[in-house]
Enzyme design. Structure first.
Site, short mmCIF file in Angstrom:
data_model
loop_
_atom_site.label_atom_id
_atom_site.label_comp_id
_atom_site.label_asym_id
_atom_site.label_seq_id
_atom_site.Cartn_x
_atom_site.Cartn_y
_atom_site.Cartn_z
CE1 TYR A 9 -3.53 2.68 0.74
CE2 TYR A 9 -2.21 3.28 2.65
CZ TYR A 9 -3.25 3.55 1.78
OH TYR A 9 -4.00 4.69 1.94
CG ASP A 38 5.96 3.94 0.54
OD1 ASP A 38 6.25 4.77 1.43
OD2 ASP A 38 4.80 3.66 0.22
CE LYS A 89 1.65 5.12 8.05
NZ LYS A 89 0.37 4.69 8.50
C1 LIG Z 1 3.83 2.25 3.01
C2 LIG Z 1 2.86 3.40 3.01
N1 LIG Z 1 3.00 4.35 2.09
C3 LIG Z 1 2.19 5.42 2.05
C4 LIG Z 1 1.17 5.57 2.96
C5 LIG Z 1 0.26 6.76 2.91
O1 LIG Z 1 0.53 7.62 3.98
P1 LIG Z 1 -0.61 8.62 4.53
O2 LIG Z 1 -1.62 7.79 5.23
O3 LIG Z 1 0.14 9.57 5.43
O4 LIG Z 1 -1.17 9.31 3.33
C6 LIG Z 1 0.99 4.60 3.94
C7 LIG Z 1 -0.08 4.74 4.95
O5 LIG Z 1 -0.37 3.88 5.74
C8 LIG Z 1 1.85 3.47 3.95
O6 LIG Z 1 1.69 2.49 4.85
#
Ligand SMILES: Cc1ncc(COP(=O)(O)O)c(C=O)c1O
Length: 446
Positions: free
Chosen positions: A151, A254, A282
């Site tokens: 994700y 990511d 985060k």
């Molecule tokens: C690996 C990863 N990338 C991107 C995101 C997106 O981040 P945000 O919720 O701050 O938009 C998340 C969110 O859980 C994530 O787990």
């Protein structure tokens, strides 16, 4: 032993959730806080301090969810409270150049190995969105490869097979059924996406032979954190790096979940991998909305103002209050021994839970290490990818287990796709309570 919540009052929480449903869709602002994971009413939280949170009825819990990993310093850390109060009194945001964003960016660059420059966004989703736009502009290619079960936020092209499904629905690994995660996305969006199984070098080599020269980027989480906590197999990330280089494809790492968590420089430091672009969120903001894209000038400078630029706007980018928190947070994380402690507390929790499952003769494993891990009720010794997760993990049993923990004062989301988080606020005593409560939950479960 913490008092059983079953006997505690939850009246006010229920009233608030009732009211929430009158004004908010399903009573929430993101499905993962409500109907997507909770069978009964979700817990309504009112305040937090350190490793603890209190619900609307004043019941206390030890928090191991930590705002989906954002709260690396726990709740209301005094240094962060001070930074926020001071910044707020001076003016929260100017949407102009500030010393606050310079100080945050300098600390960021010192900690993250691949960050020659950084661009701050407001969320992880914005960061991954920008990373793909940069990669496409840089390579002048449009397709990209994403992995099943990963994700990367809620931007249209990433919303393919990031949810779990039954084994029958997902098709064969060499020809996966492509399942959009949302309505409202034109199907043509996914024509640009090559979908691949993760942790499988042979499959990756085959797909790179077929599509490598058309790909702008491969995007991956270094540890798969949205099917629980799935670690990369030995050499997998190295091979991914080699193959992307061979085909002139940018590697987007990511690190929205892993960044500032496993090491000061995230998983790129921990596993010694060198991404072209990396994304963060985060833990960087310690509870404030944040995202970041980092990489070399050769790529990020494509955002410099010109006729051929990559556009990235945002009223709240580099939000002054958040930048003050980021700088204070990175100072705290840079203190000697911080990561050693995060790992030690997490490893103790993992060892304690494993011992409980062994003693209780429950078929459950605890996967991960240090600051992030997940429990899987499974016959397997390990879960290596999305397909094993969909096929071999009893997510219903996990949800029942977490429900029991909640009733005994441990706060965690019932979604098996998320992960347990250790913050700097957690203590050995929190771990001891967790293990004690888990023992009782296992007794009630079986
Ligand atoms: C690996 C990863 N990338 C991107 C995101 C997106 O981040 P945000 O919720 O701050 O938009 C998340 C969110 O859980 C994530 O787990």
């Amino acid at each position: 032993m913490t008092q059983a919540l079953k006997t505690r009052n939850r009246t006010r929480s229920q009233q608030w959730f009732e009211r929430a449903q009158q004004s908010l869709v399903e009573g929430v602002n993101s499905p993962s806080r409500g109907a997507a994971v909770y069978k009964s009413d979700p817990i309504v939280l009112e305040r937090g301090r350190g490793s603890r949170v209190w619900d609307a009825d004043d019941n206390q819990y030890i928090d191991f969810m930590m705002s989906f990993g954002a709260l690396i310093q726990g709740h209301a850390h005094p240094k962060l409270v001070e930074a926020v109060s001071q910044a707020m009194a001076e003016g929260s945001h100017f949407a102009a150049v500030t010393s606050a964003e310079v100080e945050a960016a300098e600390r960021f660059r010192r900690m993250v190995p691949s960050a020659e420059v950084v661009r701050f966004t407001n969320t992880g989703s914005e960061a991954t969105m920008l990373a793909l736009r940069l990669a496409r502009a840089h390579t002048r290619r449009t397709k990209f490869l994403k992995f099943e079960g990963h994700y990367h936020g809620w931007y249209d092209p990433y919303l393919l097979n990031s949810h779990s499904h039954s084994p029958a629905e997902i098709g064969a690994p060499e020809n996966p059924t492509r399942i959009p995660d949302s309505q409202g996305i034109p199907s043509s969006t996914f024509d640009e996406v090559v979908l691949a199984p993760w942790n499988d070098i042979a499959a990756l080599e085959r797909l790179m032979r077929e599509h490598g020269s058309d790909l702008a980027a491969v995007i991956t989480e270094p540890i798969m954190a949205n099917m629980g906590c799935i670690l990369p197999r030995e050499r997998y990330l190295d091979r991914l790096r080699e193959l992307t280089q061979d085909y002139g494809v940018l590697l987007i790492l990511d690190e929205v979940v892993t960044g500032f968590r496993y090491a000061p420089g995230g998983c790129q430091e921990y596993y010694s991998i060198h991404p072209d672009i990396s994304t963060f969120g985060k833990a960087l903001g310690a509870g404030f909305p944040i995202g970041a894209v980092a990489g070399p000038r050769a790529i990020l400078d494509r955002m410099r103002w010109s006729d051929n630029m990559v556009l990235h706007y945002g009223t709240f980018n580099g939000h002054r209050l958040t930048m003050k928190v980021v700088a204070a947070n990175l100072d705290l994380l840079s203190a000697e021994g911080t990561y050693r402690k995060l790992h030690a507390i997490g490893d103790a929790a993992i060892a304690g839970l494993r011992e409980v499952f062994r003693r209780r003769k429950l078929k459950a494993i605890v996967q991960g290490f240090g600051p992030m891990f997940q429990i899987y009720f499974t016959e397997r010794d390990a879960i290596h990818d999305y397909r094993e997760y969909c096929k071999h993990v009893d997510t219903g049993r996990y949800a029942r287990f977490v429900q029991l923990l909640l009733e005994h004062g441990i706060y965690m989301t019932p979604s098996n796709g998320l992960h347990w988080i250790i913050s700097t606020a957690h203590t050995e005593s929190d771990v001891a309570t967790l293990v004690q409560v888990a023992e009782q939950a296992c007794a009630e479960l079986s």
